[in-house]
Design an enzyme around this catalytic site. Structure first.
Site, mmCIF file in Angstrom:
data_model
loop_
_atom_site.group_PDB
_atom_site.id
_atom_site.type_symbol
_atom_site.label_atom_id
_atom_site.label_comp_id
_atom_site.label_asym_id
_atom_site.label_seq_id
_atom_site.Cartn_x
_atom_site.Cartn_y
_atom_site.Cartn_z
ATOM 1 N N LYS A 179 -8.779 -29.231 -43.271
ATOM 2 C CA LYS A 179 -9.318 -30.483 -42.721
ATOM 3 C C LYS A 179 -10.526 -30.889 -43.562
ATOM 4 O O LYS A 179 -11.344 -30.020 -43.941
ATOM 5 C CB LYS A 179 -9.729 -30.234 -41.271
ATOM 6 C CG LYS A 179 -10.202 -31.468 -40.509
ATOM 7 C CD LYS A 179 -10.468 -31.092 -39.056
ATOM 8 C CE LYS A 179 -10.843 -32.290 -38.203
ATOM 9 N NZ LYS A 179 -11.002 -31.928 -36.771
ATOM 10 N N SER B 66 -8.672 -34.555 -33.439
ATOM 11 C CA SER B 66 -9.024 -35.171 -34.704
ATOM 12 C C SER B 66 -8.355 -34.545 -35.920
ATOM 13 O O SER B 66 -8.365 -35.144 -36.994
ATOM 14 C CB SER B 66 -10.538 -35.121 -34.894
ATOM 15 O OG SER B 66 -10.997 -33.784 -34.956
ATOM 16 N N SER C 107 -9.287 -30.809 -30.596
ATOM 17 C CA SER C 107 -8.860 -31.389 -31.880
ATOM 18 C C SER C 107 -7.957 -30.519 -32.727
ATOM 19 O O SER C 107 -7.387 -31.004 -33.704
ATOM 20 C CB SER C 107 -10.084 -31.799 -32.705
ATOM 21 O OG SER C 107 -10.681 -32.934 -32.155
#
Lengths: 471, 72
Positions: free
Chosen positions: A83, A158, A182
């Protein structure tokens, strides 16, 4: 030579064995992933940065080390992606934002340093909701990320890029972060494994924060075994993160015995209310499967869990606003509207609310531990709905066209375990009639990830595999 | 639901942070802060008196040592 579809089909555990025994070359596998990214990522938008040259160089290094008899372990030569909240020395790290659009850190975050030392090959940095502050991954700066099972739907967030990359086979394993769900929300919406381990189990050093006291960074993978292997590689005390735990890190893969006979699984009854029909049906079927495996399934109650999402919101708003305050004063127009509104609300959240919410965490955890007194793990759906449709402004829509209430339909199932810091693993439990993945969470006692993996692993072996997305 | 006006949030943001909340957004922000307040008051029902918030003193000591080393 196998084609790239075959080469990208292997799990981490399978790749590890094939690399170790030199049946496959890390270079050909890295090239297969890079080719697949080139072909498919235009429609998914899972990546912000693809590190072609670094990946090839690392794969070549892994190949020669293994050939020389220096196999480092299960991640040696395995193509992974992070990420884009995770610092990578010399590689763009944007946080999914315009504000950090040109930021290149001079050091690695600890979890990447550990994966790199284990021989992992970095394919690139993954799309996310801006600064990890949202659950749709409709990123106004780096592109809207799409769900590989249906490109009109959100991947969740996310860490949407991290989960989309896993199911589209654009990486063998990825890292996500989780402040209110997330890791688990995108894992649920995309149909893969998302492991949020106990808070403090994995170092957060070098991971851009959203909310320090709720943030976790952890694995998103195709299989429970891969998540266990990845957590073993990244967990443990880090002198660079004063909050990281010194609890011993067990060999999580060793917990995957496949046997859960006689174990008790507690279903938190407060989180079985308000489910869509398809989630309710899928979750009931999963509990039936648990019974078939010899587990005892019983209802338990955690009454304060209804309050937990707002406990998380009060904490997250305040901590995020404190981190972003300088940029909000000087570069507010560079934020997406939804993230900016959250930070504005955080600026005006009184300290009284924040401290009270922090106190409330122990009250929620106490009830969860009560429920676990007679249960090995807890089980709850990961969301009330399958992946909804993409909409403007960081929102999502039901098929009816109505706006999704992301707190009521999603965060209320995931945020409680950020509040309590307990380990929680999201695992697919089938698909809805329209083909979208469904998911449940297995939740354990603090620092008892091994039992979570054991139960999830047994269930995974027993249930039919999800069909692959048609891309 | 706690009620906070759009004008109030604009004023607080300006006075406390020298920050201007756009007029079109002030109502949304007021609703969000109001919701946080509403639930913060409901949390009193969890009987929180006497519970220590999870701010660890050992962490503070480690951070202070780290700062001493990095700033000396």
């Amino acid at each position: 030579m196998a084609n790239h579809e075959e080469l990208t089909a292997f799990s981490v555990a399978e790749l590890a064995e094939k690399f170790r025994t030199r049946q496959l070359s890390p270079v050909e596998v890295a090239d297969a992933y890079l080719k697949r990214i080139e072909e498919l990522d235009e429609k998914i938008v899972a990546y912000i940065t693809v590190t072609h040259d670094e990946a090839r160089a690392a794969a070549r290094r892994a190949e020669s080390e293994i050939a020389a008899g220096h196999w480092r372990g299960p991640f040696h030569g395995v193509p992974v992606a992070l990420k884009d909240l995770c610092y990578t020395a010399g590689i763009l790290t944007t946080g999914g934002s315009k504000i950090l659009a040109g930021f290149v850190p001079n050091h690695d975050c600890t979890l990447w340093a550990r994966l790199k030392a284990a021989g992992a090959v970095l394919l690139g940095k993954l799309n996310l909701h801006e600064f990890a502050s949202g659950a749709t991954n409709s990123n106004p700066h780096w592109g809207v990320c799409h769900n590989p099972y249906d490109l009109t739907r959100i991947p969740g967030g996310s860490s949407g890029g991290s989960a989309a990359a896993i199911v589209a086979r654009l990486a063998a394993a990825t890292i996500g972060t989780d402040t209110g769900g997330s890791i688990r929300i995108p894992a649920a919406f995309c149909g893969c494994i998302g492991m949020k381990q106990t808070w403090s189990r994995v170092s957060r050093y070098g991971v851009l924060p959203l909310s320090d006291s709720l943030d976790h960074a952890g694995p998103i993978t195709r299989t429970v075994r891969d998540a266990a292997l990845m957590l073993s590689a990244i967990a443990g005390r880090d002198p660079l993160d004063s909050t990281s735990s010194g609890e011993p890190v067990p060999d999580y893969a060793a917990a995957l015995t496949g046997d859960i006979k006689g174990m008790r699984v507690g279903v938190i009854k407060e989180l079985t209310i308000g489910l869509s029909d398809e989630v309710a049906h899928g979750f009931n079927a999963a509990m039936h499967q648990m019974r078939e495996l010899g587990a005892e399934v019983a209802d338990v109650s955690v009454p304060s869990i209804a309050m937990a999402a707002s406990v998380a919101t009060n904490i997250m708003f305040a901590e995020a606003a404190e981190y972003h305050e300088q940029w909000m004063r000087t570069r507010a127009d560079d934020y997406g509207n939804d993230v900016r509104r959250t930070l504005e609300a955080g600026m005006l959240t009184p300290a009284i609310y924040y401290v009270r919410a922090q106190r409330a965490r122990a009250a929620v955890l106490a009830e969860a531990l009560n429920a676990l007194e007679k249960c090995a793990v807890l089980a709850v759906p990961t969301s009330a709905i399958p992946a909804p449709r993409i909409a403007s402004g960081g929102r999502a829509l039901h098929d009816s066209g109505a706006s999704v209430d992301l707190v009521a339909d999603v965060l209320r199932f995931t945020a409680p375990f950020n509040v309590t810091g307990q380990p929680a693993l999201a695992i697919p439990i089938g698909t809805a009639p329209k083909g979208m993945p469904l998911s449940m969470q297995i939740v354990g006692r603090p620092f008892d990830e091994a039992t979570v993996f054991r139960v999830a692993g047994a269930y995974e072996q027993a249930r039919p595999a999800l069909p692959l997305p048609k891309l | 639901m706690a009620r906070l006006s759009a004008n109030a949030v604009k004023l607080f943001a300006a006075e406390l942070f020298d920050y201007e909340i756009p007029a079109y957004a002030a109502e949304t922000v007021a609703r969000m802060v109001g919701a946080n307040g509403h639930y913060a008051r409901r949390m009193e029902g969890l009987r929180l008196s006497g519970i220590q918030p999870p701010f660890g003193y050992p962490t503070m000591i480690v951070e202070a040592e780290r700062l001493r080393r990095s700033r000396s």
